[in-house]
Every structure is written in structure tokens, then in C-alpha cells.
Motif scaffolding. Structure first.
Motif, PDB file in Angstrom:
ATOM      1  N   MET A  92      -0.441  -0.359  11.969  1.00 55.75           N
ATOM      2  CA  MET A  92      -1.402   0.331  13.284  1.00 55.75           C
ATOM      3  C   MET A  92      -0.463   2.053  13.099  1.00 55.75           C
ATOM      4  O   MET A  92       1.052   2.143  12.990  1.00 55.75           O
ATOM      5  N   HIS A  93      -1.410   2.894  12.379  1.00 61.02           N
ATOM      6  CA  HIS A  93      -1.180   4.399  12.179  1.00 61.02           C
ATOM      7  C   HIS A  93      -1.179   5.035  13.131  1.00 61.02           C
ATOM      8  O   HIS A  93      -2.137   5.006  13.972  1.00 61.02           O
ATOM      9  N   MET A  94      -0.166   5.735  13.660  1.00 56.52           N
ATOM     10  CA  MET A  94      -0.058   6.671  14.932  1.00 56.52           C
ATOM     11  C   MET A  94      -0.962   7.908  15.028  1.00 56.52           C
ATOM     12  O   MET A  94      -1.130   8.152  15.587  1.00 56.52           O
ATOM     13  N   GLN A  95      -0.337   8.665  13.557  1.00 57.99           N
ATOM     14  CA  GLN A  95      -1.095   9.469  13.014  1.00 57.99           C
ATOM     15  C   GLN A  95      -1.366   9.412  11.562  1.00 57.99           C
ATOM     16  O   GLN A  95      -2.155   8.548  11.457  1.00 57.99           O
ATOM     17  N   GLU A  96      -1.958  10.670  10.641  1.00 56.23           N
ATOM     18  CA  GLU A  96      -2.123  10.904   9.937  1.00 56.23           C
ATOM     19  C   GLU A  96      -1.189   9.720   8.426  1.00 56.23           C
ATOM     20  O   GLU A  96       0.659   9.363   9.104  1.00 56.23           O
ATOM     21  N   ASN A  97      -1.803   8.828   7.819  1.00 53.25           N
ATOM     22  CA  ASN A  97      -1.248   7.472   7.888  1.00 53.25           C
ATOM     23  C   ASN A  97      -0.868   8.848   6.170  1.00 53.25           C
ATOM     24  O   ASN A  97      -0.790   8.353   5.182  1.00 53.25           O
ATOM     25  N   LYS A  98       0.683   8.045   6.057  1.00 49.90           N
ATOM     26  CA  LYS A  98       1.787   8.940   5.676  1.00 49.90           C
ATOM     27  C   LYS A  98       2.847   7.718   4.940  1.00 49.90           C
ATOM     28  O   LYS A  98       3.814   7.785   4.660  1.00 49.90           O
ATOM     29  N   SER A  99       2.571   5.834   5.166  1.00 53.26           N
ATOM     30  CA  SER A  99       3.563   5.233   5.237  1.00 53.26           C
ATOM     31  C   SER A  99       3.136   4.453   4.171  1.00 53.26           C
ATOM     32  O   SER A  99       1.932   4.348   3.255  1.00 53.26           O
ATOM     33  N   VAL A 100       4.598   3.648   2.903  1.00 53.93           N
ATOM     34  CA  VAL A 100       4.760   3.195   1.769  1.00 53.93           C
ATOM     35  C   VAL A 100       4.484   1.884   2.086  1.00 53.93           C
ATOM     36  O   VAL A 100       4.296   0.923   1.733  1.00 53.93           O
ATOM     37  N   LEU A 101       4.420   1.546   3.520  1.00 54.05           N
ATOM     38  CA  LEU A 101       4.261  -0.336   3.746  1.00 54.05           C
ATOM     39  C   LEU A 101       2.726  -0.602   3.530  1.00 54.05           C
ATOM     40  O   LEU A 101       2.185   0.698   3.940  1.00 54.05           O
ATOM     41  N   GLN A 102       2.582  -2.150   3.770  1.00 55.92           N
ATOM     42  CA  GLN A 102       1.885  -2.260   3.338  1.00 55.92           C
ATOM     43  C   GLN A 102       0.869  -2.118   4.585  1.00 55.92           C
ATOM     44  O   GLN A 102       1.474  -2.780   5.573  1.00 55.92           O
ATOM     45  N   ASP A 103      -0.805  -2.377   4.198  1.00 55.93           N
ATOM     46  CA  ASP A 103      -1.554  -1.791   5.734  1.00 55.93           C
ATOM     47  C   ASP A 103      -2.010  -3.538   6.185  1.00 55.93           C
ATOM     48  O   ASP A 103      -0.989  -4.845   6.033  1.00 55.93           O
ATOM     49  N   LYS A 119      -4.383 -12.187  -6.106  1.00 49.44           N
ATOM     50  CA  LYS A 119      -5.257 -10.364  -6.684  1.00 49.44           C
ATOM     51  C   LYS A 119      -6.014 -10.495  -5.848  1.00 49.44           C
ATOM     52  O   LYS A 119      -6.578  -8.977  -5.950  1.00 49.44           O
ATOM     53  N   ALA A 120      -7.215 -11.767  -6.286  1.00 51.57           N
ATOM     54  CA  ALA A 120      -8.958 -11.303  -5.376  1.00 51.57           C
ATOM     55  C   ALA A 120      -8.746 -10.573  -4.079  1.00 51.57           C
ATOM     56  O   ALA A 120     -10.030 -10.430  -3.777  1.00 51.57           O
ATOM     57  N   VAL A 121      -8.178 -11.102  -3.204  1.00 49.82           N
ATOM     58  CA  VAL A 121      -7.955 -10.841  -1.810  1.00 49.82           C
ATOM     59  C   VAL A 121      -7.103  -8.983  -1.488  1.00 49.82           C
ATOM     60  O   VAL A 121      -7.706  -8.460  -1.318  1.00 49.82           O
ATOM     61  N   TYR A 122      -5.849  -8.499  -2.319  1.00 50.55           N
ATOM     62  CA  TYR A 122      -5.078  -8.124  -2.189  1.00 50.55           C
ATOM     63  C   TYR A 122      -4.925  -7.670  -3.405  1.00 50.55           C
ATOM     64  O   TYR A 122      -4.252  -8.492  -3.872  1.00 50.55           O
ATOM     65  N   PRO A 123      -5.943  -6.796  -4.242  1.00 51.93           N
ATOM     66  CA  PRO A 123      -5.637  -6.184  -5.125  1.00 51.93           C
ATOM     67  C   PRO A 123      -4.278  -6.150  -5.976  1.00 51.93           C
ATOM     68  O   PRO A 123      -3.608  -6.456  -6.694  1.00 51.93           O
ATOM     69  N   ASN A 124      -3.198  -5.175  -4.629  1.00 56.31           N
ATOM     70  CA  ASN A 124      -1.880  -4.823  -4.981  1.00 56.31           C
ATOM     71  C   ASN A 124      -1.077  -6.173  -5.387  1.00 56.31           C
ATOM     72  O   ASN A 124       0.431  -6.042  -5.519  1.00 56.31           O
ATOM     73  N   MET A 125      -1.558  -6.899  -4.252  1.00 63.60           N
ATOM     74  CA  MET A 125      -0.812  -7.925  -3.876  1.00 63.60           C
ATOM     75  C   MET A 125      -0.107  -9.441  -5.316  1.00 63.60           C
ATOM     76  O   MET A 125      -1.398  -9.678  -6.015  1.00 63.60           O
TER      77      MET A 125
END
Length: 373
Positions: free
Chosen positions: A267-278, A311-317
Motif C-alpha cells: 500500500m503506497h501512502m504517497q507517490e510510488n517510489k518504492s523498490v519493493l515488490q508490488d 512468469k506467465a502471471v508476474y513477468p518480473n518473478m
């Protein structure tokens, strides 16, 4: 006159024949009696009686008959492999007649056979002793294993009997709830060299129902990682899971398979600058260890593979998994309810194309469970 003369000659011949036969008949009769004495001595394996018969008749003119009969009996013992008495009987013959070369020669034959027999008996005795020791060990092992599974009781005469299975319970239902008063999470994201320490709270619930051959239940929980101590990226990390499980047989009461659904949100409180997994939503399957007694408390654990890491669900994973470990120590126990203090670990691992993200938490919790006797 001629007739009277012939009759007289005939009577004389008959008388001579009778007087000649009487000694032979007498000899046969007393030899037979001695033979019977020898038979009895051999039948009873009576060395003293055998020696007495031979010694008493040693000077008899027919001693060779007695001695031959004795040697015949000894050879029969050798054939029947009764070497011990054959040896003693043979020595008695030699003692009463040192010139009996047959007995002297037979002595070495019997001695060799007796030595081999003793060696075979020794080997067999060792085998029997080893077999008995193995039997005793197996019996003790079986008793120990049964003792782990069943409660015992002593009868009036002091014998130990098994009265009930240790797994036997008055209720087939087991449940456990714990409130996580502190979840201290250590975050690390390797691709961007990011790390953070955060605080959160949560709760977990476990339920099991045991049938004769099958155990079923589910694990469920949620948490809310909300307060960053270091390196805030203005995100909160709630999570939830529910995982039905099943186990088979007595083994399945402890180790169960589970399959379910896990939601790991960002959950992003402000503009998303997180490097963590969505936010990561995924089916899961794995195994879990139901609470087992270790020391003063109970240990439980689980590990799960997250199917959405395909990868078919989360391409970056590339790969994702989660695990948990908990140790509960009782602090209060009532008739139907026990209160525990829990310390545990939680782990979520993401292997991504760009690097590894690891979320490890130390959990302190207060729990309650039903007392299933």
C-alpha cells in the motif's frame, strides 16, 4: 544177542551227545545274561555298571565274546554320533584289556569326532546366543516404540499393560489462536541495495479435526506491517492467507499437506517510489508441521511455494516462497483452555529478474488453545 549189543551202542552214543551239548548250552545261557547286562549299561549310559560287567568277567575264557559285543555297541554309538559315552565306554574297554588294539585305534577316531562335535556345538551355541540377543533387542525396541504410542498401567500383580493410545483424545478438535503483539520485519532488496526495519502486528489461527484415518483443517492469518524504523519508503505491507490442509493416518496428525491462497499487498501512502515488490496475489501449496511437544513447549512450522511466481502471471518473478516457525510455551493452563507465549519467525522470499527481495520477521505473540486430552 546181536540186537542187545546194537541197542547198547545206541544208548551210549545218545549219552555222549547229551553230555557234550550240556556245557555248550550252559555257556550260551550265561553269555546271554551278560549281554543283557551290557545292553542295560549302554541303554542307561551307566559307566560304572559297564566297568563292573567287564571287570567281573575279565578272567572268563569267553571274555573275548563279551569284549566283542561291547565294541559292537561302541561302534553303534559312533554311528549315532553319541561320541561322549562312546569315548568313556571305549576307555573302559582299554582299562580292562590294554591289549585290545581295536579299542586303542578306535579311541583316536572317537576323539577327533568328539572334538569336531564340540566345535560345532560351540558355533551353534554362539549362533543361538546371537539370535536370542537380537530377539531381546527387537523385543525391547518394539516395547520402547509401543511405549511411545500408548499409556501404560500396572495390574495388581505388577505387570505392565497398555491401556490407551497417547494420541487418543476425548475431543477430535484442536484449535489455536495467537495475537502477534510484535512483528519485527527486516526488509532487504538487493538490486537497489535497499533495507529497512519495520514494526507490525497480526494474528494467526489454526484448526484441525481428526478422524480415524484422515485429519483435516486449515491455517489462516493476517498481519499489518505499518511502522518503519529505518528507511521509510511511504509504504505499508499488509498480508493475509488461508490454507486448507489434510493429513493421512497417524503420521498425518503431525505432518499435513496444505493448499490455499496468499495475498501480500503493498500500500503506497504517497507517490510510488518504492523498490519493493508490488501487491502479490498467489495460490500456494506446501507442507506444515502441526504442534509437537519439544521440551516445555510445542513447535510448529510450515513452508509454501507461491504458484504466481510463474512468469506467465508476474513477468518480473522467477521464484517465490514463504515459511513460518513458531514455538509456544504455556504460561497458564485451565481445564479446557491454555494460554501460551509464542516466539517465531516468518519468511517471504522473492527471486526476481533484477535481484532478490527478502522479508524476514521475528514474531512475539500471546496465544490460546483448547486443551485436547
Amino acid at each position: 544177542m546181536a540186537f542187545k549189543k546194537k541197542l547198547s551202542v545206541l544208548i551210549s552214543l545218545i549219552c555222549v551227545s547229551l553230555f557234550t551239548a550240556l556245557p555248550l548250552f550252559a555257556v550260551d545261557q550265561y553269555i546271554i545274561v551278560i549281554y543283557r547286562q551290557l545292553d542295560e549299561a549302554f541303554s542307561e549310559k551307566n559307566e560304572k555298571e559297564l566297568n563292573s560287567v567287564l571287570e567281573t568277567n575279565a578272567e572268563d575264557t569267553n571274555y573275548y565274546l563279551i569284549e566283542n559285543y561291547t565294541m559292537k555297541k561302541i561302534r553303534r554309538l559312533v554311528v549315532d554320533e553319541e561320541y561322549a559315552f562312546a569315548m568313556q565306554a571305549n576307555l573302559i574297554v582299554i582299562d580292562n584289556n590294554l591289549d585290545n588294539m581295536d579299542a586303542v585305534e578306535l579311541y583316536s577316531t572317537i576323539a577327533n569326532a568328539l572334538e569336531k562335535q564340540k566345535e560345532q556345538e560351540r558355533i551353534q551355541a554362539e549362533k543361538d546366543a546371537a539370535a536370542y540377543a537380537k530377539y531381546v533387542a527387537e523385543k525391547q525396541k518394539h516395547k520402547t516404540e509401543v511405549g511411545k504410542l500408548y499409556n501404560t498401567s500396572l495390574t495388581s500383580d505388577g505387570k505392565e499393560v497398555y491401556v490407551a493410545s497417547k494420541d487418543e483424545k476425548f475431543t477430535a478438535t484442536n484449535w489455536c489462536f495467537k495475537f502477534n503483539i510484535a512483528e519485527l520485519m527486516m526488509l532487504n532488496e538487493s538490486a537497489h541495495s535497499y533495507d529497512s526495519v519495520r514494526y507490525g502486528i497480526g494474528g494467526d489461527f489454526k484448526y484441525d479435526y481428526t478422524f480415524d484415518k484422515v485429519s483435516v483443517g486449515f491455517d489462516a492469518g493476517l498481519n499489518f506491517i505499518m511502522l518503519p524504523f529505518t528507511n521509510s519508503d511511504n509504504t505499508m505491507l499488509p498480508g493475509a492467507y488461508i490454507q486448507p490442509k489434510i493429513g493421512f493416518g497417524s503420521f498425518g496428525r503431525t505432518l499435513m499437506f496444505r493448499i490455499g491462497f496468499v495475498a501480500l499487498m503493498n500500500m503506497h501512502m504517497q507517490e510510488n517510489k518504492s523498490v519493493l515488490q508490488d501487491t502479490f496475489l498467489t495460490p500456494s501449496f506446501g507442507i506444515c508441521l502441526n504442534p509437537v511437544e519439544i521440551g516445555p513447549g510445542k513447535l510448529s512450522a510450515g513452508v509454501d511455494y507461491y504458484l504466481s511466481s510463474l512468469k506467465a502471471v508476474y513477468p518480473n518473478m522467477v521464484f517465490a516462497m514463504g515459511g513460518d516457525l513458531n514455538y509456544a510455551v504455556p504460561i497458564a493452563k485451565m481445564e479446557k483452555l491454555a494460554v501460551n507465549f509464542n516466539i517465531g519467525l516468518k519468511e517471504t522470499l522473492f527471486i526476481k529478474d533484477s535481484g532478490i527481495e527478502n522479508r524476514a520477521s521475528v514474531v512475539l505473540a500471546i496465544g490460546a488453545e483448547n486443551v485436547a486430552k
